[in-house]
Design an enzyme around this catalytic site. Structure first.
Site, short mmCIF file in Angstrom:
data_model
loop_
_atom_site.label_atom_id
_atom_site.label_comp_id
_atom_site.label_asym_id
_atom_site.label_seq_id
_atom_site.Cartn_x
_atom_site.Cartn_y
_atom_site.Cartn_z
N SER A 39 -28.60 79.98 3.36
CA SER A 39 -29.41 78.78 3.58
C SER A 39 -30.10 78.81 4.94
O SER A 39 -31.25 78.39 5.07
CB SER A 39 -28.53 77.52 3.47
N TYR B 112 -23.92 79.37 3.21
CA TYR B 112 -24.43 78.83 4.46
C TYR B 112 -25.34 79.84 5.15
O TYR B 112 -26.43 79.49 5.64
CB TYR B 112 -23.27 78.45 5.38
#
Length: 245
Positions: A152, A149
């Site tokens: 990203s 995460y």
């Protein structure tokens, strides 16, 4: 001419708050999310597109829906994002989890932005459009149990920089908002943890953020109030980013 916005992640949390704010400001909105239909129908001129941001055909359908209905896209707000299905230590993170998160948060955002940018360039007027990306404090904050995460969202920050640079000549500002701890479905599973941290002084503004806090910042960037700003990251995080002793 009425302006039109395309908003991803429109069905809940920050996305739904953004949809409602744009509609309240008189913007026609096309919302995209993975759900078959919207859990709630917002008031105003709203069209829903069910689709998977990671799939090229679904991205194209969302763009074409907006163009068919309104002839142009003036605002793109990239909200859609997912957390890993399982929070795993960085040393145990799987390729499957990495691909799941990156394909939506980064790849999907990148190529939807590319598609919309190419249409915005064709718009009439000096300001041909506005793009706002929703990144995260995780773009610069290490969470070793959800490394995919963090990676990203760091990618989303670079997407912002790249498109801000590329589209400046066309009068298309591209900026991002980095939310902090916001009360959404994504954070519901860790509410007790963040309640404890906030009570312990993690944030100078001692409360959870609300989706409406992010939507207000989105509208500021989309309203034309900051015409000389592009490539900027705005922290809407209760002061989390402040380094304190």
């Amino acid at each position: 001419m009425r302006k039109t916005a395309l908003v991803t992640g429109a069905a809940g949390g920050i996305g739904f708050a953004t949809v409602k704010r744009l509609l309240a400001e008189g913007i026609a909105v096309v919302g995209m999310d993975i759900l078959p239909q919207m859990p709630q129908t917002p008031d105003g001129e709203f069209t829903y597109v069910s689709g998977d941001l990671s799939k090229a055909a679904d991205r194209a359908r969302a763009v074409e829906t907006a163009l068919d209905a309104y002839g142009r896209i003036d605002i793109l707000v990239n909200v859609a994002g997912v957390a890993p299905r399982v929070r795993a230590d960085l040393l145990e993170m799987t390729e499957e989890s990495y691909d799941f998160v990156m394909n939506i948060n980064t790849k999907g955002t990148l190529f939807l932005t590319q598609a919309v940018a190419n249409r915005m360039i064709q718009n009439d007027g000096d300001c041909k459009g506005t793009i706002v990306n929703i990144s995260s404090m995780s773009a610069y904050t290490s969470s070793t149990n959800r490394g995919e995460y963090c990676i990203s969202k760091a990618g989303v920050s670079m997407i912002t920089t790249l498109f801000a640079d590329r589209l400046a000549a066309y009068g298309i500002p591209v900026n991002e908002i980095r939310p902090g701890i916001i009360a959404t479905g994504m954070t519901a599973t860790v509410q007790e943890k963040y309640d404890r941290l906030i009570d312990g002084g993690l944030l100078p503004i001692k409360r959870w953020g609300r989706p409406e806090d992010i939507a207000a910042a989105v509208w500021t960037l989309c309203s034309g109030a900051l015409p000389y700003v592009t490539g900027q990251s705005i922290d809407v995080d209760g002061g989390f980013h402040i380094q304190r002793l």
